[in-house]
Scaffold this motif. Structure first.
Motif, PDB file in Angstrom:
ATOM      1  N   ILE A 149       0.916  -1.277  -0.038  1.00 57.15           N
ATOM      2  CA  ILE A 149      -0.023   0.044  -0.106  1.00 57.15           C
ATOM      3  C   ILE A 149       0.873   1.452   0.148  1.00 57.15           C
ATOM      4  N   LEU A 150       1.909   1.301   0.945  1.00 53.71           N
ATOM      5  CA  LEU A 150       2.790   2.383   0.760  1.00 53.71           C
ATOM      6  C   LEU A 150       3.444   2.794  -0.461  1.00 53.71           C
ATOM      7  N   ARG A 151       3.865   1.548  -1.069  1.00 48.84           N
ATOM      8  CA  ARG A 151       4.701   1.718  -2.291  1.00 48.84           C
ATOM      9  C   ARG A 151       3.917   2.286  -3.629  1.00 48.84           C
ATOM     10  N   PHE A 152       2.560   1.597  -3.685  1.00 48.10           N
ATOM     11  CA  PHE A 152       1.787   2.013  -4.855  1.00 48.10           C
ATOM     12  C   PHE A 152       0.730   2.837  -4.680  1.00 48.10           C
ATOM     13  N   GLN A 153       0.365   3.152  -3.366  1.00 56.34           N
ATOM     14  CA  GLN A 153      -0.649   3.994  -3.208  1.00 56.34           C
ATOM     15  C   GLN A 153      -0.130   5.412  -2.460  1.00 56.34           C
ATOM     16  N   ILE A 154       0.672   5.464  -1.431  1.00 57.17           N
ATOM     17  CA  ILE A 154       0.891   6.480  -0.654  1.00 57.17           C
ATOM     18  C   ILE A 154       2.321   7.248  -1.270  1.00 57.17           C
ATOM     19  N   GLN A 155       3.561   6.450  -1.751  1.00 54.23           N
ATOM     20  CA  GLN A 155       4.699   7.083  -1.983  1.00 54.23           C
ATOM     21  C   GLN A 155       4.558   7.895  -3.186  1.00 54.23           C
ATOM     22  N   VAL A 156       3.546   7.726  -4.053  1.00 50.62           N
ATOM     23  CA  VAL A 156       3.515   8.411  -5.300  1.00 50.62           C
ATOM     24  C   VAL A 156       2.833   9.822  -5.007  1.00 50.62           C
ATOM     25  N   ILE A 157       2.331  10.325  -3.876  1.00 52.33           N
ATOM     26  CA  ILE A 157       1.722  11.458  -3.395  1.00 52.33           C
ATOM     27  C   ILE A 157       2.655  12.479  -3.115  1.00 52.33           C
ATOM     28  N   LYS A 158       2.523  13.495  -3.988  1.00 49.16           N
ATOM     29  CA  LYS A 158       3.268  14.797  -3.563  1.00 49.16           C
ATOM     30  C   LYS A 158       2.508  15.951  -3.712  1.00 49.16           C
ATOM     31  N   ILE A 159       2.767  16.863  -2.612  1.00 49.02           N
ATOM     32  CA  ILE A 159       1.918  18.007  -2.367  1.00 49.02           C
ATOM     33  C   ILE A 159       2.731  19.071  -2.018  1.00 49.02           C
ATOM     34  N   LYS A 160       2.468  20.397  -2.836  1.00 53.62           N
ATOM     35  CA  LYS A 160       3.088  21.635  -2.544  1.00 53.62           C
ATOM     36  C   LYS A 160       2.202  22.197  -1.513  1.00 53.62           C
ATOM     37  N   THR A 161       3.128  22.856  -0.460  1.00 55.75           N
ATOM     38  CA  THR A 161       2.504  23.739   0.710  1.00 55.75           C
ATOM     39  C   THR A 161       1.870  24.922  -0.116  1.00 55.75           C
ATOM     40  N   GLU A 162       1.034  25.550   0.796  1.00 60.90           N
ATOM     41  CA  GLU A 162       0.153  26.870   0.132  1.00 60.90           C
ATOM     42  C   GLU A 162       1.000  27.904  -0.483  1.00 60.90           C
ATOM     43  N   ASP A 163       2.154  27.997   0.345  1.00 61.72           N
ATOM     44  CA  ASP A 163       3.177  29.206  -0.068  1.00 61.72           C
ATOM     45  C   ASP A 163       4.071  28.560  -1.212  1.00 61.72           C
ATOM     46  N   ASN A 164       4.016  27.414  -1.685  1.00 62.76           N
ATOM     47  CA  ASN A 164       4.909  26.771  -2.669  1.00 62.76           C
ATOM     48  C   ASN A 164       6.233  26.773  -2.537  1.00 62.76           C
ATOM     49  N   ARG A 165       6.414  26.955  -1.036  1.00 63.84           N
ATOM     50  CA  ARG A 165       7.999  26.689  -0.481  1.00 63.84           C
ATOM     51  C   ARG A 165       8.465  25.445  -0.303  1.00 63.84           C
ATOM     52  N   GLU A 166       7.583  24.495  -0.206  1.00 64.02           N
ATOM     53  CA  GLU A 166       7.953  23.119   0.181  1.00 64.02           C
ATOM     54  C   GLU A 166       6.959  22.145  -0.688  1.00 64.02           C
ATOM     55  N   THR A 167       7.587  21.177  -0.745  1.00 65.62           N
ATOM     56  CA  THR A 167       6.944  19.890  -1.390  1.00 65.62           C
ATOM     57  C   THR A 167       6.689  18.726  -0.308  1.00 65.62           C
ATOM     58  N   ARG A 168       5.798  18.200  -0.010  1.00 67.76           N
ATOM     59  CA  ARG A 168       5.627  17.104   0.914  1.00 67.76           C
ATOM     60  C   ARG A 168       5.288  15.882   0.040  1.00 67.76           C
ATOM     61  N   SER A 169       5.744  14.705   0.522  1.00 65.54           N
ATOM     62  CA  SER A 169       5.553  13.548   0.003  1.00 65.54           C
ATOM     63  C   SER A 169       5.014  12.474   0.749  1.00 65.54           C
ATOM     64  N   ALA A 170       4.531  11.571   0.102  1.00 67.30           N
ATOM     65  CA  ALA A 170       3.879  10.096   0.891  1.00 67.30           C
ATOM     66  C   ALA A 170       2.888  10.681   2.156  1.00 67.30           C
ATOM     67  N   LYS A 171       3.219   9.837   3.346  1.00 70.30           N
ATOM     68  CA  LYS A 171       2.146  10.265   4.252  1.00 70.30           C
ATOM     69  C   LYS A 171       1.851  11.628   4.666  1.00 70.30           C
ATOM     70  N   ASP A 172       3.019  12.568   4.840  1.00 73.16           N
ATOM     71  CA  ASP A 172       3.183  13.766   5.237  1.00 73.16           C
ATOM     72  C   ASP A 172       2.333  14.601   4.195  1.00 73.16           C
ATOM     73  N   ALA A 173       2.442  14.103   2.789  1.00 68.52           N
ATOM     74  CA  ALA A 173       1.817  14.892   1.639  1.00 68.52           C
ATOM     75  C   ALA A 173       0.126  14.543   2.007  1.00 68.52           C
ATOM     76  N   LEU A 174      -0.205  13.484   2.174  1.00 67.31           N
ATOM     77  CA  LEU A 174      -1.620  13.093   2.541  1.00 67.31           C
ATOM     78  C   LEU A 174      -2.137  13.930   3.415  1.00 67.31           C
ATOM     79  N   LEU A 175      -1.315  13.987   4.617  1.00 73.36           N
ATOM     80  CA  LEU A 175      -2.239  14.748   5.678  1.00 73.36           C
ATOM     81  C   LEU A 175      -1.990  16.132   5.305  1.00 73.36           C
ATOM     82  N   LEU A 176      -1.171  16.535   4.974  1.00 73.23           N
ATOM     83  CA  LEU A 176      -1.327  18.178   4.165  1.00 73.23           C
ATOM     84  C   LEU A 176      -2.269  18.231   3.201  1.00 73.23           C
ATOM     85  N   TRP A 177      -2.636  17.354   2.346  1.00 68.71           N
ATOM     86  CA  TRP A 177      -3.722  17.476   1.659  1.00 68.71           C
ATOM     87  C   TRP A 177      -5.058  17.397   2.436  1.00 68.71           C
ATOM     88  N   CYS A 178      -5.161  16.557   3.146  1.00 69.10           N
ATOM     89  CA  CYS A 178      -6.477  16.705   4.158  1.00 69.10           C
ATOM     90  C   CYS A 178      -6.698  17.928   4.728  1.00 69.10           C
TER      91      CYS A 178
END
Length: 287
Positions: A149-178
């Protein structure tokens, strides 16, 4: 004076004063430790049961694409056939054909091929061997599915913070998206993948943010957790086609299982991300 002497002699005859028997303290400590160990084991067993149910439904939601399903996570992965099909569906690649035969050596060979494929995908498999899966080891089978699940569903997630200064990935990115999607919703404060989801409002907020026509969010109350969870899960299944990986009692508890909630929430992420991509593509074609 004579009375005082008699009293002193009586105390001396009784011998020195002794406190409580230390063995009584030892027994009490041992009982407390035994109770705590039993409680920890009960919680671990409960967590494993929730994970098994969630992971089984997750596996079936993907196997449905190849008209396949399992009934028991521990038993049905043992021969390596289903594991191979699952990895093919998730990766879009074709794995080596499973060896025919029902002997243990054939099962070991098939599972080993699947694990080798994961290693080629740079998946770290700690303490998991083909014999563990073939033997139906509960904890290690759950661990393997979580790794997939981590490899094929979660690690692929990448989200930029609202100020575009940082890109988070995996679990941290999913939390940020939520957090980004539910910002501004009253009584919704997502800080984790456990207790933040217990009252059901976060699930409803995620759906309402993308499909406000499906949920009347402002009629929901924090105190009615079971209703909130049931409504969100039913709406997701009936209106969005997302498999109901959890039941309200799996979430509305003192210490919900993090991996199970992540597994369900990530299905919302992929569904709504795809919905957004299709909408963008539609607008581009329209122009």
């Amino acid at each position: 004076m004579a009375a005082e002497v008699d009293t002193m002699e009586q105390q001396n005859n009784n011998g020195p004063w002794e406190g409580p028997d230390p063995r009584a303290w030892d027994d009490a400590t041992a009982t407390a430790k035994l109770f705590e160990c039993s409680r920890i084991k009960a919680l671990a067993d409960e967590r494993d049961a929730v994970q098994k149910k969630t992971f089984t439904k997750w596996v079936n939601s993907h196997l449905a694409r190849v008209s396949c399903r399992i009934g028991d996570l521990y038993a049905d992965l043992r021969d390596g056939y289903v594991l191979t099909r699952l990895l093919e569906v998730l990766s879009g690649e074709q794995l080596p054909k499973p060896t025919r035969g029902r002997m243990r050596i054939h099962s070991l060979e098939n599972v080993d091929k699947a694990l080798q494929f994961l290693k080629e995908q740079r998946v770290h498999l700690e303490n998991v061997g083909s014999h563990d899966i073939v033997d139906g080891n509960h904890r290690l089978t759950l661990g393997l599915i979580w790794t997939i699940i981590l490899r094929f569903q979660i690690q692929v997630i990448k989200i930029k913070t609202e100020d575009n200064r940082e890109t988070r990935s995996a679990k941290d990115a999913l939390l940020l998206w939520c957090q980004m999607k539910t910002a501004g919703y009253p009584e919704v404060n997502i800080q984790n993948f456990t207790t933040s989801w217990r009252d059901g409002l976060a699930f409803n907020a995620l759906i309402h943010k993308h499909r406000p026509d499906l949920i009347d969010f402002h009629k929901l109350t924090k105190s009615n957790a079971t209703y909130n969870l049931q409504q969100a899960f039913n709406t997701a299944e009936q209106q969005l086609g997302l498999s109901k990986l959890l039941d309200p009692e799996d979430v509305n508890m003192e210490d919900p299982d993090e991996k199970s909630i992540i597994t369900y929430v990530v299905s919302f992420y992929h569904y709504f991300s795809k919905m957004k991509a299709l909408a963008v593509e539609g607008k581009r074609i329209g122009k």
